[in-house]
Scaffold this motif. Sequence first.
Motif, mmCIF file in Angstrom:
data_model
loop_
_atom_site.group_PDB
_atom_site.id
_atom_site.type_symbol
_atom_site.label_atom_id
_atom_site.label_comp_id
_atom_site.label_asym_id
_atom_site.label_seq_id
_atom_site.Cartn_x
_atom_site.Cartn_y
_atom_site.Cartn_z
ATOM 1 N N ASN A 10 0.829 -1.213 0.000
ATOM 2 C CA ASN A 10 0.000 0.000 0.000
ATOM 3 C C ASN A 10 0.861 1.259 0.000
ATOM 4 O O ASN A 10 0.512 2.257 -0.641
ATOM 5 N N SER A 11 1.992 1.220 0.707
ATOM 6 C CA SER A 11 2.891 2.381 0.730
ATOM 7 C C SER A 11 3.498 2.630 -0.643
ATOM 8 O O SER A 11 3.628 3.783 -1.080
ATOM 9 N N LEU A 12 3.887 1.568 -1.341
ATOM 10 C CA LEU A 12 4.398 1.728 -2.706
ATOM 11 C C LEU A 12 3.356 2.387 -3.609
ATOM 12 O O LEU A 12 3.672 3.281 -4.404
ATOM 13 N N LYS A 13 2.113 1.964 -3.459
ATOM 14 C CA LYS A 13 1.039 2.544 -4.279
ATOM 15 C C LYS A 13 0.811 4.018 -3.918
ATOM 16 O O LYS A 13 0.534 4.839 -4.809
ATOM 17 N N SER A 14 0.948 4.347 -2.642
ATOM 18 C CA SER A 14 0.797 5.745 -2.213
ATOM 19 C C SER A 14 1.876 6.622 -2.836
ATOM 20 O O SER A 14 1.614 7.748 -3.275
ATOM 21 N N ILE A 15 3.119 6.121 -2.864
ATOM 22 C CA ILE A 15 4.205 6.881 -3.478
ATOM 23 C C ILE A 15 3.971 7.021 -4.970
ATOM 24 O O ILE A 15 4.185 8.094 -5.552
ATOM 25 N N ALA A 16 3.504 5.963 -5.600
ATOM 26 C CA ALA A 16 3.211 6.021 -7.043
ATOM 27 C C ALA A 16 2.162 7.092 -7.332
ATOM 28 O O ALA A 16 2.257 7.817 -8.336
ATOM 29 N N ASN A 17 1.175 7.230 -6.441
ATOM 30 C CA ASN A 17 0.121 8.228 -6.635
ATOM 31 C C ASN A 17 0.635 9.657 -6.538
ATOM 32 O O ASN A 17 0.023 10.582 -7.082
ATOM 33 N N LEU A 18 1.778 9.851 -5.880
ATOM 34 C CA LEU A 18 2.385 11.185 -5.814
ATOM 35 C C LEU A 18 3.057 11.556 -7.138
ATOM 36 O O LEU A 18 3.343 12.725 -7.382
ATOM 37 N N ASN A 19 3.320 10.546 -7.966
ATOM 38 C CA ASN A 19 3.896 10.746 -9.303
ATOM 39 C C ASN A 19 5.158 11.619 -9.263
ATOM 40 O O ASN A 19 5.258 12.629 -9.973
ATOM 41 N N PRO A 20 6.144 11.230 -8.459
ATOM 42 C CA PRO A 20 7.369 12.051 -8.370
ATOM 43 C C PRO A 20 8.176 11.998 -9.668
ATOM 44 O O PRO A 20 8.144 10.999 -10.397
ATOM 45 N N THR A 21 8.911 13.062 -9.919
ATOM 46 C CA THR A 21 9.793 13.075 -11.092
ATOM 47 C C THR A 21 11.109 12.369 -10.796
ATOM 48 O O THR A 21 11.759 11.837 -11.703
ATOM 49 N N THR A 22 11.511 12.367 -9.524
ATOM 50 C CA THR A 22 12.765 11.752 -9.102
ATOM 51 C C THR A 22 12.588 11.190 -7.700
ATOM 52 O O THR A 22 11.828 11.735 -6.898
ATOM 53 N N ILE A 23 13.301 10.087 -7.419
ATOM 54 C CA ILE A 23 13.345 9.544 -6.066
ATOM 55 C C ILE A 23 14.790 9.563 -5.588
ATOM 56 O O ILE A 23 15.702 9.126 -6.304
#
Length: 289
Positions: free
Chosen positions: A179-192
């Motif tokens: 679920n945390s991975l999906k939450s980060i994906a929803n933020l749609n970051p340009t870079t990690i």
Amino acid sequence: MAAVIPAVTKISPRVIRILGCNPGIMTLQGTNTYIVGTGKRRILIDTGDEGVPQYLNHLRSVLNYEGIDLAHIFITHWHHDHIGGLNDILVELKEKTRYCQIWKYPSCKDDINKNEMIEPLKDGQEFAVEGATLQVFHTPGHTDDHVVLHLVEDNVIFSGDCILGEGTAVFEDLFDYMNSLKSIANLNPTTILPGHGNVIQNPSEKISFYLAHRAERESQIIQTLNSNRSKSFNEEDLVRIIYVNLPENLVKSAQSNVNHHLVKLLREQRVKKLDDRWQACDFNEVKSR
């Protein structure tokens, strides 16, 4: 082979990465710590491990050269290679941390919560220094207290140990981790910017790979159990079957990951546990539940 990470790297006008100088099997080239902001008072994300003078020297040099004091220190989670260097920094760099606030999301680890220096982070909390705004997102799974930090101005995520620059992450709770991975994906970051390994320039692909990898591991476990219904297996048995050419020093970590998959499958009533061994549920067992 992974690209060598320098001791100090200016990632952008807002971000300086300082390597924790604590290489190892689980830390890769070392723990990445980050100074964030553009003004005199900035933020430090994570503190590396305890007792690493080389890291302290690099951190001191950057703070002195840039004329920086620390307004905040954020700890992404309780693991020693992220919080262990905190006391060293406060003692050795006290002139740079005199008015610094220290923050971490609360953990079930009582010894961490009892540290009176550390203030509790809240999900969704926002902090600003000159040139940088950071939003806090609670992302449990790797640990119960894990957070990622979103640098709003550049749409960058500091991912701690939730997503690594190379390899895959370990976790305490697979359900929460997915679920945390999906939450980060929803933020749609340009870079990690990860806690270990190099900059991730393709976040969407990386997160998709992580999700697919965990789904593949789950499928391999189920397939192994279904193909051997008369047998039962412990975690090491499954690791030896599923993980091809795994170095011996990583077997224990792989067993832990397999266990988390099995616990998730047990909750979903797709496997059953017989003492310390595991077996596939047959159709009638699942139907009767």
